[in-house]
Design a protein around this motif. Structure first.
Motif, mmCIF file in Angstrom:
data_model
loop_
_atom_site.group_PDB
_atom_site.id
_atom_site.type_symbol
_atom_site.label_atom_id
_atom_site.label_comp_id
_atom_site.label_asym_id
_atom_site.label_seq_id
_atom_site.Cartn_x
_atom_site.Cartn_y
_atom_site.Cartn_z
ATOM 1 N N ASN A 5 9.905 -6.214 5.367
ATOM 2 C CA ASN A 5 10.304 -4.959 4.732
ATOM 3 C C ASN A 5 9.422 -4.766 3.514
ATOM 4 O O ASN A 5 9.451 -5.587 2.589
ATOM 5 N N ALA A 6 8.637 -3.722 3.520
ATOM 6 C CA ALA A 6 7.744 -3.442 2.393
ATOM 7 C C ALA A 6 8.470 -2.569 1.370
ATOM 8 O O ALA A 6 9.337 -1.763 1.728
ATOM 9 N N PRO A 7 8.141 -2.705 0.088
ATOM 10 C CA PRO A 7 8.739 -1.825 -0.919
ATOM 11 C C PRO A 7 8.445 -0.357 -0.619
ATOM 12 O O PRO A 7 7.397 -0.016 -0.060
ATOM 13 N N GLN A 44 8.549 2.708 -5.299
ATOM 14 C CA GLN A 44 8.866 1.529 -6.097
ATOM 15 C C GLN A 44 7.573 0.968 -6.695
ATOM 16 O O GLN A 44 6.999 0.003 -6.204
ATOM 17 N N GLU A 45 7.151 1.594 -7.760
ATOM 18 C CA GLU A 45 5.892 1.185 -8.388
ATOM 19 C C GLU A 45 6.079 -0.080 -9.221
ATOM 20 O O GLU A 45 7.137 -0.261 -9.833
ATOM 21 N N ALA A 64 2.736 0.589 -3.692
ATOM 22 C CA ALA A 64 1.307 0.865 -3.556
ATOM 23 C C ALA A 64 0.515 -0.421 -3.333
ATOM 24 O O ALA A 64 -0.469 -0.430 -2.579
ATOM 25 N N ALA A 65 0.948 -1.506 -3.969
ATOM 26 C CA ALA A 65 0.224 -2.775 -3.826
ATOM 27 C C ALA A 65 0.315 -3.298 -2.400
ATOM 28 O O ALA A 65 -0.665 -3.822 -1.863
ATOM 29 N N ALA A 66 1.489 -3.178 -1.767
ATOM 30 C CA ALA A 66 1.643 -3.651 -0.387
ATOM 31 C C ALA A 66 0.766 -2.843 0.568
ATOM 32 O O ALA A 66 0.108 -3.402 1.463
ATOM 33 N N PRO A 82 9.688 -7.864 -11.522
ATOM 34 C CA PRO A 82 10.151 -8.151 -10.165
ATOM 35 C C PRO A 82 10.558 -6.876 -9.426
ATOM 36 O O PRO A 82 10.723 -5.804 -10.019
ATOM 37 N N LEU A 83 10.726 -7.024 -8.120
ATOM 38 C CA LEU A 83 11.306 -5.958 -7.308
ATOM 39 C C LEU A 83 12.817 -6.054 -7.456
ATOM 40 O O LEU A 83 13.443 -6.957 -6.913
#
Length: 260
Positions: A145-147, A151-152, A156-158, A242-243
């Motif tokens: 499951n990607a952010p 959810q910055e 964007a990083a994923a 963190p997320l």
């Protein structure tokens, strides 16, 4: 009884062998006099005044002690206190996780079976667009499951990481039990140069491991990869940023805010 003077200990040992009271003999040999007056039965030492006066029964006569009384041994030096137990180090935990990860990655297993496809475009951190004989199709990557892209900076990083890995490249598409979701997207795992792409994304802290039944073929290796990322505080597990919400929780809160 503990002795700090070696001569005193030897004297006591000899007295014991002579079948006499070791303490009485030691005092006589050291010139400390008798502990009491054996003629009167009174407690005390008339010669030294120690512990009492045999003539008067007082606890001491204030007289200076006999010059023959040896000096008592020096005070016992206490042992230095033990240092406090240090907290359990993280090294054993890291080593165990590393071993589990290596065993999972290096175990003898059947090479993945699938079809070669080209990744035309990366849509998000968990969805790509592939081309095949039927034309372009969307592929939802299994086991992760990607952010959310909102959810910055994690969303964007994923996506950027997945673009660097597979966009424009030929990959091996491996299917599991269920091959299509309710939105018409294909479901599968993708391999590049012998590496499971989902595992790399989880291990480096870009996405969450999330296997859903019945597609659990690589659930164990993805769980190990996530434990490694958490211990190393990589990406979404970084303590400074963190997320804080899973993608599903984040979207639910966004819908509640929009409806309120």
């Amino acid at each position: 009884m503990k002795f700090t003077n070696c001569n005193l200990a030897v004297t006591l040992a000899k007295a014991k062998c002579a079948d006499r009271s070791p303490w009485t003999k030691t005092r006589e040999q050291l010139g400390m006099g008798r502990r009491g007056d054996w003629a009167t039965g009174r407690l005390g030492d008339w010669e030294t005044g120690r512990l009492g006066d045999g003539e008067t029964g007082r606890r001491g006569d204030g007289e200076s002690p006999s010059p023959e009384v040896p000096q008592s041994p020096g005070p016992l030096v206490p042992l230095a206190p033990l240092p406090p137990c240090p907290p359990a180090p993280l090294l054993p935990t890291i080593v165990m996780l590393l071993l589990c990860f290596l065993l999972t990655s290096c175990q003898l297993e059947t090479p993945p079976q699938g079809v070669k496809v080209k990744v035309e475009r990366v849509v998000s951190g968990q969805t790509v667009e592939i081309s095949n004989t039927q034309g372009p199709e969307r592929l939802r990557l299994l086991g992760i499951n990607a952010p959310d892209w909102r959810q910055e900076p994690h969303g964007a990083a994923a996506k950027e990481k997945l673009q660097q890995m597979v966009e424009g490249k030929l990959v091996l598409l491996e299917y599991d039990i269920k091959t299509q979701d309710n939105y018409g997207r294909q479901l599968g795992y993708i391999w590049l140069d012998g590496q499971l792409v989902q595992e790399v994304l989880v291990r480096d802290g870009y996405v969450l491991a999330a296997s859903l039944w019945p597609n659990t073929k690589h659930e164990q290796r993805l769980d190990y990869a996530q434990k490694w990322a958490r211990v190393q505080e990589l990406g979404i597990w970084n303590a400074e940023e963190p997320l804080r919400l899973t993608p599903a929780e984040f979207r639910r809160r966004q819908e509640q805010q929009n409806n309120s």
